[in-house]
Design an enzyme around this catalytic site. Structure first.
Site, short mmCIF file in Angstrom:
data_model
loop_
_atom_site.label_atom_id
_atom_site.label_comp_id
_atom_site.label_asym_id
_atom_site.label_seq_id
_atom_site.Cartn_x
_atom_site.Cartn_y
_atom_site.Cartn_z
N HIS A 156 63.22 51.59 81.63
CA HIS A 156 62.94 51.54 80.20
C HIS A 156 61.81 52.49 79.83
CE1 HIS A 156 65.31 47.81 80.24
NE2 HIS A 156 65.43 47.98 78.94
N LYS A 160 57.53 49.39 76.64
CA LYS A 160 58.09 48.05 76.80
C LYS A 160 57.03 47.12 77.38
CE LYS A 160 62.08 45.61 78.68
NZ LYS A 160 62.31 44.86 77.43
P1 NAP Z 1 58.33 48.18 68.31
O1 NAP Z 1 58.81 49.52 67.90
O2 NAP Z 1 56.95 48.04 68.88
O3 NAP Z 1 58.46 47.22 67.05
C1 NAP Z 1 57.91 45.93 67.01
C2 NAP Z 1 57.65 45.61 65.55
O4 NAP Z 1 57.16 44.27 65.48
C3 NAP Z 1 56.61 46.54 64.92
O5 NAP Z 1 57.08 46.95 63.66
C4 NAP Z 1 55.40 45.60 64.79
O6 NAP Z 1 54.57 45.94 63.71
C5 NAP Z 1 56.10 44.29 64.54
N1 NAP Z 1 55.18 43.17 64.71
C6 NAP Z 1 54.28 42.97 65.71
N2 NAP Z 1 53.59 41.85 65.46
C7 NAP Z 1 54.05 41.36 64.27
C8 NAP Z 1 53.70 40.26 63.47
N3 NAP Z 1 52.71 39.45 63.82
N4 NAP Z 1 54.40 40.04 62.33
C9 NAP Z 1 55.37 40.87 61.95
N5 NAP Z 1 55.74 41.96 62.67
C10 NAP Z 1 55.06 42.19 63.80
O7 NAP Z 1 59.31 47.51 69.38
P2 NAP Z 1 60.89 47.74 69.52
O8 NAP Z 1 61.15 48.78 70.54
O9 NAP Z 1 61.49 47.85 68.18
O10 NAP Z 1 61.31 46.37 70.20
C11 NAP Z 1 61.17 45.16 69.51
C12 NAP Z 1 61.65 44.02 70.42
O11 NAP Z 1 63.06 44.18 70.66
C13 NAP Z 1 61.00 44.03 71.81
O12 NAP Z 1 60.83 42.69 72.24
C14 NAP Z 1 62.02 44.72 72.70
O13 NAP Z 1 61.93 44.37 74.06
C15 NAP Z 1 63.29 44.20 72.07
N6 NAP Z 1 64.51 44.97 72.32
C16 NAP Z 1 65.66 44.25 72.34
C17 NAP Z 1 66.86 44.87 72.51
C18 NAP Z 1 68.10 44.03 72.49
O14 NAP Z 1 69.20 44.60 72.58
N7 NAP Z 1 67.99 42.72 72.40
C19 NAP Z 1 66.91 46.26 72.67
C20 NAP Z 1 65.73 47.00 72.61
C21 NAP Z 1 64.52 46.33 72.42
P3 NAP Z 1 53.24 46.85 63.90
O15 NAP Z 1 53.71 48.25 63.73
O16 NAP Z 1 52.34 46.40 62.81
O17 NAP Z 1 52.71 46.57 65.27
#
Ligand code: NAP
Length: 267
Positions: A156, A160
């Site tokens: 990844h 992550k």
């Molecule tokens: P990311 O780009 O870091 O996005 C996370 C988002 O959550 C950011 O916009 C962040 O805002 C927000 N956030 C953090 N704390 C928060 C709060 N207290 N209230 C509201 N929003 C908040 O991460 P990502 O790559 O999109 O991944 C997000 C999640 O999805 C992770 O857990 C990842 O492992 C998972 N994921 C899942 C899949 C799947 O297929 N299921 C695939 C890929 C990733 P800020 O900018 O303010 O920090």
């Protein structure tokens, strides 16, 4: 027949996954984006803070979002702690969670399952929404009936937070359900550097690679007499997860319990 509109709120709309989910909802005729949950930009319009045509309002307080916009479904793509909290609040407000956030522990899942049963509404938590990844897991489980020696290498991007990935853990769990319990490698093997052989789940070794440039990749490698079998899936961008998110949003409206893993909602 026209499909009934599903009202959706998205938590983490500015994130890498969340912004793809915003696009998905905007591009799907029977989905309506009614609100977003972010920790900044309270009460601003989504279209004012990111590339989006949505007039949906951003809330820093999830309960205000639910009471003012009455969504059917919450899509959560945030962080493990906040994602778990959001899922609980959604269930308490009768909003069906579709959770892509990874890093939930077994006890988190048990707690959420109890709450879902108590509330009698659907919830879907899937560590991997890429349909190809789900097939990789299913094919690996099939192969484990014939090959008992297996190691999982997941790769990844370096932002992550959790390791091993939810997909690797889920794959090991699915393999363990059909594979004879077995310790692999030489019985006297010694790690010269701790961690060299990876993490151990039921004797299956899991290896996590974290590098910039990667998105989400996994190889399940089986070994037998004079042969290896490699089952591999690669997500090259985050759009790869969105067909699974769409399916989950549609399915969560039809169920009344918690389903963990997309493989349990596809044929
Ligand atoms: P990311 O780009 O870091 O996005 C996370 C988002 O959550 C950011 O916009 C962040 O805002 C927000 N956030 C953090 N704390 C928060 C709060 N207290 N209230 C509201 N929003 C908040 O991460 P990502 O790559 O999109 O991944 C997000 C999640 O999805 C992770 O857990 C990842 O492992 C998972 N994921 C899942 C899949 C799947 O297929 N299921 C695939 C890929 C990733 P800020 O900018 O303010 O920090």
């Amino acid at each position: 027949m026209q499909k009934e509109t599903i009202k959706i709120a998205i938590a983490g709309p500015r994130g890498r996954m969340g912004s793809e989910a915003v696009k998905l909802v905007e591009d799907t005729a029977h989905f309506e984006l009614v609100g977003a949950i972010d920790r900044t930009y309270n009460r601003e319009k989504l279209s004012d803070v990111m590339i989006s045509s949505s007039e949906a309002v951003i809330y820093t307080d999830i309960t205000e979002c639910f009471s003012e916009t009455a969504p059917d479904v919450l899509i959560d793509l945030t962080t493990p702690e906040i994602g778990k909290l959001h899922t609980k609040i959604a269930l308490e407000h009768g909003v069906r969670p579709v959770v892509g956030t990874t890093g939930f522990s077994e006890s988190d899942l048990n707690e959420l399952m109890e709450l879902t049963d108590e509330k009698g509404i659907g919830a879907i938590i899937a560590p991997n929404f890429a349909l190809g990844a789900v097939l990789m897991m299913k094919f690996s489980q099939m192969a484990a009936n014939y090959f008992t020696d297996v190691e999982i290498i997941e790769q990844h991007h370096d932002q992550k937070l959790d390791a091993p990935s939810g997909t690797a853990l889920k794959t090991a769990e699915m393999i363990s359900a059909v594979r004879e319990a077995k310790m692999q490698g030489h019985p006297d093997e010694k790690e010269i550097l701790p961690g060299a052989r990876g993490a151990d789940q039921n004797g299956i070794r899991l290896h996590s690679v974290r590098l910039p440039g990667l998105i989400a990749h996994q190889e399940v490698m089986f070994g037998g007499d004079g042969q290896t079998l490699k089952i591999r899936h690669d997500s090259y961008n985050r759009a790869s997860f969105m067909s699974g998110v769409k399916l989950a949003v549609e399915q969560v409206m039809k169920i009344d319990q918690l389903v963990y893993g997309l493989e349990n909602i596809i044929e």
